[in-house]
Design an enzyme around this catalytic site. Structure first.
Site, PDB file in Angstrom:
ATOM      1  N   PRO A   5      -9.626 -13.283   4.761  1.00 56.73           N
ATOM      2  CA  PRO A   5      -9.780 -12.622   6.058  1.00 56.73           C
ATOM      3  C   PRO A   5      -8.485 -11.896   6.408  1.00 56.73           C
ATOM      4  O   PRO A   5      -7.395 -12.432   6.201  1.00 56.73           O
ATOM      5  CB  PRO A   5     -10.037 -13.763   7.050  1.00 56.73           C
ATOM      6  CG  PRO A   5      -9.861 -15.027   6.299  1.00 56.73           C
ATOM      7  CD  PRO A   5      -9.719 -14.736   4.841  1.00 56.73           C
TER       8      PRO A   5
ATOM      9  N   GLY B 264      -7.081  -2.317  -3.450  1.00 56.25           N
ATOM     10  CA  GLY B 264      -8.540  -2.361  -3.365  1.00 56.25           C
ATOM     11  C   GLY B 264      -9.002  -1.167  -2.569  1.00 56.25           C
ATOM     12  O   GLY B 264      -8.938  -1.170  -1.347  1.00 56.25           O
ATOM     13  N   HIS B 265      -9.399  -0.115  -3.260  1.00 57.35           N
ATOM     14  CA  HIS B 265      -9.819   1.108  -2.571  1.00 57.35           C
ATOM     15  C   HIS B 265     -11.336   1.209  -2.627  1.00 57.35           C
ATOM     16  O   HIS B 265     -11.918   1.305  -3.698  1.00 57.35           O
ATOM     17  CB  HIS B 265      -9.163   2.331  -3.232  1.00 57.35           C
ATOM     18  CG  HIS B 265      -7.670   2.325  -3.089  1.00 57.35           C
ATOM     19  ND1 HIS B 265      -6.847   3.257  -3.664  1.00 57.35           N
ATOM     20  CD2 HIS B 265      -6.855   1.492  -2.408  1.00 57.35           C
ATOM     21  CE1 HIS B 265      -5.586   2.987  -3.343  1.00 57.35           C
ATOM     22  NE2 HIS B 265      -5.573   1.919  -2.592  1.00 57.35           N
ATOM     23  N   THR B 266     -11.960   1.162  -1.469  1.00 52.64           N
ATOM     24  CA  THR B 266     -13.421   1.172  -1.426  1.00 52.64           C
ATOM     25  C   THR B 266     -13.941   2.596  -1.366  1.00 52.64           C
ATOM     26  O   THR B 266     -13.492   3.395  -0.549  1.00 52.64           O
ATOM     27  CB  THR B 266     -13.915   0.360  -0.212  1.00 52.64           C
ATOM     28  OG1 THR B 266     -13.328  -0.927  -0.283  1.00 52.64           O
ATOM     29  CG2 THR B 266     -15.434   0.221  -0.213  1.00 52.64           C
TER      30      THR B 266
ATOM     31  N   GLN C 233      -1.411   0.329  -1.458  1.00 45.35           N
ATOM     32  CA  GLN C 233      -0.778  -0.479  -0.406  1.00 45.35           C
ATOM     33  C   GLN C 233      -0.351   0.418   0.770  1.00 45.35           C
ATOM     34  O   GLN C 233      -0.888   1.510   0.906  1.00 45.35           O
ATOM     35  CB  GLN C 233       0.405  -1.295  -0.952  1.00 45.35           C
ATOM     36  CG  GLN C 233      -0.013  -2.440  -1.872  1.00 45.35           C
ATOM     37  CD  GLN C 233      -0.208  -2.033  -3.306  1.00 45.35           C
ATOM     38  OE1 GLN C 233       0.586  -1.297  -3.861  1.00 45.35           O
ATOM     39  NE2 GLN C 233      -1.261  -2.506  -3.938  1.00 45.35           N
TER      40      GLN C 233
ATOM     41  N   LYS D 101      -7.771   4.449   2.216  1.00 49.16           N
ATOM     42  CA  LYS D 101      -7.333   5.533   1.313  1.00 49.16           C
ATOM     43  C   LYS D 101      -8.439   5.924   0.341  1.00 49.16           C
ATOM     44  O   LYS D 101      -8.578   7.092  -0.003  1.00 49.16           O
ATOM     45  CB  LYS D 101      -6.098   5.090   0.520  1.00 49.16           C
ATOM     46  CG  LYS D 101      -4.861   4.943   1.371  1.00 49.16           C
ATOM     47  CD  LYS D 101      -3.661   4.515   0.554  1.00 49.16           C
ATOM     48  CE  LYS D 101      -3.691   3.066   0.141  1.00 49.16           C
ATOM     49  NZ  LYS D 101      -3.627   2.082   1.227  1.00 49.16           N
ATOM     50  N   GLY D 102      -9.246   4.938  -0.109  1.00 52.26           N
ATOM     51  CA  GLY D 102     -10.293   5.204  -1.099  1.00 52.26           C
ATOM     52  C   GLY D 102     -11.225   6.303  -0.631  1.00 52.26           C
ATOM     53  O   GLY D 102     -11.488   7.266  -1.345  1.00 52.26           O
TER      54      GLY D 102
ATOM     55  N   THR E 201       5.080  -5.766  -1.245  1.00 51.48           N
ATOM     56  CA  THR E 201       4.690  -5.721  -2.642  1.00 51.48           C
ATOM     57  C   THR E 201       5.917  -5.255  -3.429  1.00 51.48           C
ATOM     58  O   THR E 201       6.984  -5.003  -2.836  1.00 51.48           O
ATOM     59  CB  THR E 201       3.448  -4.841  -2.849  1.00 51.48           C
ATOM     60  OG1 THR E 201       2.977  -5.034  -4.187  1.00 51.48           O
ATOM     61  CG2 THR E 201       3.723  -3.365  -2.601  1.00 51.48           C
TER      62      THR E 201
ATOM     63  N   ASP F 216      -4.889  -1.138   3.040  1.00 48.91           N
ATOM     64  CA  ASP F 216      -6.296  -1.215   3.464  1.00 48.91           C
ATOM     65  C   ASP F 216      -6.634  -0.245   4.580  1.00 48.91           C
ATOM     66  O   ASP F 216      -7.504  -0.521   5.413  1.00 48.91           O
ATOM     67  CB  ASP F 216      -6.662  -2.656   3.917  1.00 48.91           C
ATOM     68  CG  ASP F 216      -6.209  -3.686   2.916  1.00 48.91           C
ATOM     69  OD1 ASP F 216      -6.448  -3.465   1.724  1.00 48.91           O
ATOM     70  OD2 ASP F 216      -5.608  -4.695   3.328  1.00 48.91           O
TER      71      ASP F 216
ATOM     72  N   GLY G 249     -16.805   6.151  10.086  1.00 51.50           N
ATOM     73  CA  GLY G 249     -17.742   5.307   9.344  1.00 51.50           C
ATOM     74  C   GLY G 249     -17.418   5.375   7.861  1.00 51.50           C
ATOM     75  O   GLY G 249     -16.624   6.216   7.440  1.00 51.50           O
TER      76      GLY G 249
HETATM   77  P1  IMP Z   1       1.394  -8.567  -4.381  1.00 50.31           P
HETATM   78  O1  IMP Z   1       1.374  -7.081  -4.322  1.00 50.31           O
HETATM   79  O2  IMP Z   1       0.160  -9.159  -5.008  1.00 50.31           O
HETATM   80  O3  IMP Z   1       2.659  -9.096  -4.978  1.00 50.31           O
HETATM   81  O4  IMP Z   1       1.376  -9.112  -2.862  1.00 50.31           O
HETATM   82  C1  IMP Z   1       2.462  -8.887  -1.971  1.00 50.31           C
HETATM   83  C2  IMP Z   1       1.951  -8.639  -0.555  1.00 50.31           C
HETATM   84  O5  IMP Z   1       1.298  -7.382  -0.503  1.00 50.31           O
HETATM   85  C3  IMP Z   1       0.919  -9.663  -0.068  1.00 50.31           C
HETATM   86  O6  IMP Z   1       1.082  -9.823   1.328  1.00 50.31           O
HETATM   87  C4  IMP Z   1      -0.399  -8.975  -0.343  1.00 50.31           C
HETATM   88  O7  IMP Z   1      -1.444  -9.447   0.486  1.00 50.31           O
HETATM   89  C5  IMP Z   1      -0.037  -7.542  -0.022  1.00 50.31           C
HETATM   90  N1  IMP Z   1      -0.866  -6.550  -0.715  1.00 50.31           N
HETATM   91  C6  IMP Z   1      -0.781  -6.179  -2.007  1.00 50.31           C
HETATM   92  N2  IMP Z   1      -1.681  -5.220  -2.281  1.00 50.31           N
HETATM   93  C7  IMP Z   1      -2.310  -4.951  -1.136  1.00 50.31           C
HETATM   94  C8  IMP Z   1      -3.330  -4.005  -0.766  1.00 50.31           C
HETATM   95  O8  IMP Z   1      -3.790  -3.180  -1.554  1.00 50.31           O
HETATM   96  N3  IMP Z   1      -3.737  -4.044   0.541  1.00 50.31           N
HETATM   97  C9  IMP Z   1      -3.197  -4.894   1.437  1.00 50.31           C
HETATM   98  N4  IMP Z   1      -2.246  -5.776   1.144  1.00 50.31           N
HETATM   99  C10 IMP Z   1      -1.812  -5.813  -0.130  1.00 50.31           C
END
Ligand code: IMP
Length: 429
Positions: free
Chosen positions: A303, A40-42, A223, A16-17, A238, A13, A414
């Site tokens: 959150p 989740g890339h915004t 990630q 990167k998007g 992950t 987060d 921003g």
């Molecule tokens: P998983 O990738 O869904 O297996 O989650 C494993 C861990 O990585 C958890 O703590 C998730 O919240 C975190 N995680 C997975 N993808 C992201 C991401 O894109 N941004 C932030 N945390 C992530």
């Protein structure tokens, strides 16, 4: 410039998007190489704000080609939904291809993700529940179904019949859950396969060809380094190789390419899900950062935990990824704070650690050693030149640079494309 990897330097987060959207416009190829729709890339542009989970953020630059590489795990339904959203935007889109070697996230992966999490109790990872871990586990235990299998009806039928029997035994005997119907899964996924078949290709060959032609290729990491399966805070990670090196195997590029890595870092830290986070702020300042920075998960809406910039973890990211530069994002979120802190080391009992320990049990006991700097207490969202930043903001940036050993070549103030200070273009020779 041939290959540029944009990787997350913290716990994901980091923005990167926006950076990929900005740089992708100058690239012929933009490729995802790891993770799945847990990312989740915004991207905010003239067509609106888009939360990209699986499609590379370069999709809005029609002159580029976007690839989903073999290292990605693909949920076909999620991909089709996302494709529907970007197509509905009215924007002219880049062509998109999916690796025939990318593994498919199947419904049993989603169920097992949730059941495995529940069985961990208080030790749960806090996954996104998207089936990522179980899909990668099947890849390595050679039980996976790949995109190339999915779009071949008879191969898909045979593989699904074999795997589903094993998964149903796991679901019923180990977890006491209901089994999945072969016919229902087969029919549902066959329909996805028919829609996606025209996009399935040998993306590795496409990427190697682009590099051979001297095109600009951007590897879009998902990630962050502290969530990397090898170098992150295992097991609170992950399941993929997040770091720049993962870009080679995750796309099928040989390691003899001139590659430059750009790391994205927030000007503070955040983490979503469980696991150690030494500089976490469980106080008013943490809440302030969360609200000003809208720190709620792009994928799950959870959150995010917020804290001070952690120079110890960030140094590891600089070294592991061989970063040539840093894109420092969300500096404006710190505008109102009178004092800022940076974690420069960890204290573990009587020891002072300069490096992140491998064992989470140790990391959980670490206390950050902080350095304090004055804030700038004025809005910086309109600033476009580094020299025009308030002196205390420059002082903060320069202290971060010296602590992590890497220059901040891009500074984001921003969410919009133009709210960016480019001190050095990472694509320039
Ligand atoms: P998983 O990738 O869904 O297996 O989650 C494993 C861990 O990585 C958890 O703590 C998730 O919240 C975190 N995680 C997975 N993808 C992201 C991401 O894109 N941004 C932030 N945390 C992530």
């Amino acid at each position: 410039m041939a290959v540029l990897a944009v990787v997350g330097g913290q716990w994901g987060d980091e923005g990167k998007g926006k950076i990929v959207d900005l740089l992708g416009a100058k690239c012929q190829l933009v490729a995802r190489y790891n993770g799945g729709n847990n990312a989740g890339h915004t991207v905010t542009n003239e067509y609106g704000t888009f939360r990209m989970h699986l499609i590379p953020s370069g999709i809005f630059s029609p002159q580029t080609t976007c690839l989903i590489g073999n290292g990605v795990v693909v949920d076909p339904k999620a991909l089709l939904d996302e494709l529907g959203e970007v197509r509905a935007s009215g924007a002219r889109l880049a062509p998109l291809f999916i690796s025939d070697r990318a593994h498919v996230i199947m419904p049993y992966h989603l169920r097992l993700d949730q059941l495995e999490e529940a069985s961990r109790g208080r030790g749960s990872i806090g996954t996104t529940g998207r089936g990522i871990g179980p899909a990668y586990a099947d890849k390595y235990s050679r039980l996976g179904i790949r995109m190339g299998d999915l779009v071949d009806e008879s191969v898909f039928r045979e593989k699904l019949a074999f795997v589903l029997e094993i998964k149903n035994r796991l679901l019923t005997c180990l977890y006491g859950a209901t089994p999945l119907s072969f016919t229902e899964v087969y029919q549902e996924y066959l329909a996805y396969a028919r829609e996606l078949a025209p996009l399935v290709a040998d993306t590795g060959a496409m990427a190697r060809e682009a590099v051979a032609q001297g095109q600009n290729v951007l590897l879009e990491g998902a990630q962050g380094t502290m969530l990397d399966v090898d170098f992150g805070t295992y097991p609170y990670v992950t399941s993929s190789s997040v770091i720049a090196a993962g870009g080679f195997s995750g796309l099928g590029l040989p390691p003899n390419q001139p590659v430059r890595a750009l790391g994205t870092f927030k000007a503070y830290s955040s983490r979503v899900g469980s696991g150690p986070f030494p500089s976490e702020l469980n106080d008013e300042t943490g809440r302030h950062i969360r609200e000003v920075g809208h720190e709620y998960g792009t994928t799950t809406g959870r959150p995010r935990r917020c804290g001070w910039f952690d120079a110890v973890a960030s140094r590891l990211a600089v070294q592991l990824n061989g970063l040539a530069g840093v894109a420092l994002t969300r500096l404006d979120v710190l505008d109102a704070l009178p004092q800022l802190r940076i974690a420069t080391a960890y204290r573990l009992g009587h020891e002072v650690l300069e490096r992140v320990p491998a064992q989470v049990e140790k990391l959980q006991q670490c206390e950050p050693v902080y350095e304090e700097l004055p804030g700038w207490q004025e809005p910086i969202g309109q600033v476009r030149r580094y020299e025009a930043l308030p002196a205390n903001a420059r002082r903060y940036v320069e202290r971060l640079e010296s602590l992590i050993g890497c220059p901040a070549t891009i500074i984001s103030v921003g969410p919009h494309r133009d709210q960016t200070i480019v001190r050095h273009d990472p694509l320039a020779e």
